[in-house]
Design a protein around this motif. Structure first.
Motif, mmCIF file in Angstrom:
data_model
loop_
_atom_site.group_PDB
_atom_site.id
_atom_site.type_symbol
_atom_site.label_atom_id
_atom_site.label_comp_id
_atom_site.label_asym_id
_atom_site.label_seq_id
_atom_site.Cartn_x
_atom_site.Cartn_y
_atom_site.Cartn_z
ATOM 1 N N HIS A 46 31.606 -41.665 -22.233
ATOM 2 C CA HIS A 46 32.379 -40.435 -22.382
ATOM 3 C C HIS A 46 33.310 -40.540 -23.585
ATOM 4 O O HIS A 46 33.774 -41.623 -23.932
ATOM 5 C CB HIS A 46 33.208 -40.161 -21.124
ATOM 6 N N SER A 48 36.166 -37.735 -26.094
ATOM 7 C CA SER A 48 36.762 -36.419 -26.306
ATOM 8 C C SER A 48 36.865 -36.146 -27.797
ATOM 9 O O SER A 48 37.127 -37.056 -28.591
ATOM 10 C CB SER A 48 38.155 -36.339 -25.670
ATOM 11 N N TYR A 54 33.186 -34.792 -23.638
ATOM 12 C CA TYR A 54 31.739 -34.879 -23.779
ATOM 13 C C TYR A 54 31.225 -36.144 -23.102
ATOM 14 O O TYR A 54 31.981 -37.069 -22.811
ATOM 15 C CB TYR A 54 31.337 -34.924 -25.258
ATOM 16 N N ILE A 82 24.383 -35.979 -26.979
ATOM 17 C CA ILE A 82 25.709 -35.550 -26.531
ATOM 18 C C ILE A 82 25.588 -34.241 -25.755
ATOM 19 O O ILE A 82 24.919 -33.307 -26.195
ATOM 20 C CB ILE A 82 26.659 -35.364 -27.727
ATOM 21 N N ARG A 83 26.230 -34.196 -24.607
ATOM 22 C CA ARG A 83 26.292 -32.978 -23.796
ATOM 23 C C ARG A 83 27.704 -32.826 -23.238
ATOM 24 O O ARG A 83 28.512 -33.752 -23.275
ATOM 25 C CB ARG A 83 25.294 -33.053 -22.629
ATOM 26 N N TYR A 84 27.988 -31.659 -22.689
ATOM 27 C CA TYR A 84 29.237 -31.488 -21.959
ATOM 28 C C TYR A 84 29.175 -32.318 -20.675
ATOM 29 O O TYR A 84 28.101 -32.549 -20.112
ATOM 30 C CB TYR A 84 29.466 -30.014 -21.617
ATOM 31 N N ARG A 85 30.343 -32.757 -20.219
ATOM 32 C CA ARG A 85 30.396 -33.634 -19.045
ATOM 33 C C ARG A 85 29.752 -32.992 -17.818
ATOM 34 O O ARG A 85 29.972 -31.822 -17.527
ATOM 35 C CB ARG A 85 31.846 -33.995 -18.724
#
Length: 224
Positions: A46, A48, A54, A82-85
């Motif tokens: 993870h 930010s 992210y 990479i993706r949103y959490r």
């Protein structure tokens, strides 16, 4: 997507088959200087950027020949999407727990009839390198965001811009004699400064270089 609203925090922006391949096929990496194979959707981490959280995880294909080139020269190297959490856990449930990685036609049908497409996307590139420099352990990070934009009189998604710009820039550089004329040319043989200075590669720059590149949001990315 630039504006995630669903539980997956994701919208389809390109080939669904390509997306499933990324999430389902083995990945390449370097561990302790050696070329290894890793599992997709693993290696979760993870971070930010600009106040947004992210996640990143192993996916196949994007590393190209870089692992072969740097095997034995670097200790660790990995390529991640990479993706949103929260996105990775939902995809892992579909791919692994429900075993839809073995039923890809069904998974494709589910995604294309459940997840909307959007032209309002953003491509985030985040590269971090750690090593010894002048006797000190140093980390250098480069982060770039490319948004959907009006390009050549048409509205283009970010994935369309970055895909076509990367391809056209390399062809243009080859035509100008800036790349080897024979044999297989690896992506790591393309010098970054030359690429960003190219009329197509400039779309990857942090700021547009002329008025033909316009977005509805700032194109400056934060480097941390």
């Amino acid at each position: 997507p630039q504006f995630p609203t669903n539980e997956m925090k994701y919208n389809l922006t390109w080939s669904t088959d390509g997306l499933i391949n990324e999430y389902g096929n083995p990945c390449e990496a370097i561990h302790e200087g050696k070329l290894i194979e890793t599992l997709p959707l693993e290696g979760l981490e993870h971070f930010s950027l600009d106040g947004v959280d992210y996640e990143a995880f192993n996916t196949s294909g994007g590393v190209g020949t870089l692992c072969e080139t740097l095997a034995g020269k670097v200790r660790m190297l990995s390529y991640k999407t990479i993706r949103y959490r929260g996105h990775r856990n939902l995809m892992a449930f579909l791919m692994n727990e429900l075993r839809l990685n073995d039923r890809r036609a069904l998974l494709k049908d589910v995604l294309e009839n459940s997840v909307p497409v959007t032209p309002q996307d953003v491509v985030l590139i985040f590269c971090t390198v750690t090593g010894w420099k002048e006797g000190r352990l140093t980390q250098v990070t480069d982060a770039r965001k490319i948004y959907h934009a009006d390009c050549l009189g048409e509205s283009w998604s970010a994935i369309q811009i970055t895909t076509s710009a990367g391809l056209c820039a390399v062809v243009d550089m080859h035509a100008k004699g800036m790349l080897p004329k024979q044999g297989f040319v690896r992506q790591e043989q393309v010098k970054l400064d030359d690429f960003l200075a190219n009329r197509f590669g400039k779309f990857y720059a942090r700021e547009p270089q002329d008025d033909s590149v316009r977005t509805d949001v700032p194109t400056r990315a934060t480097v941390i």
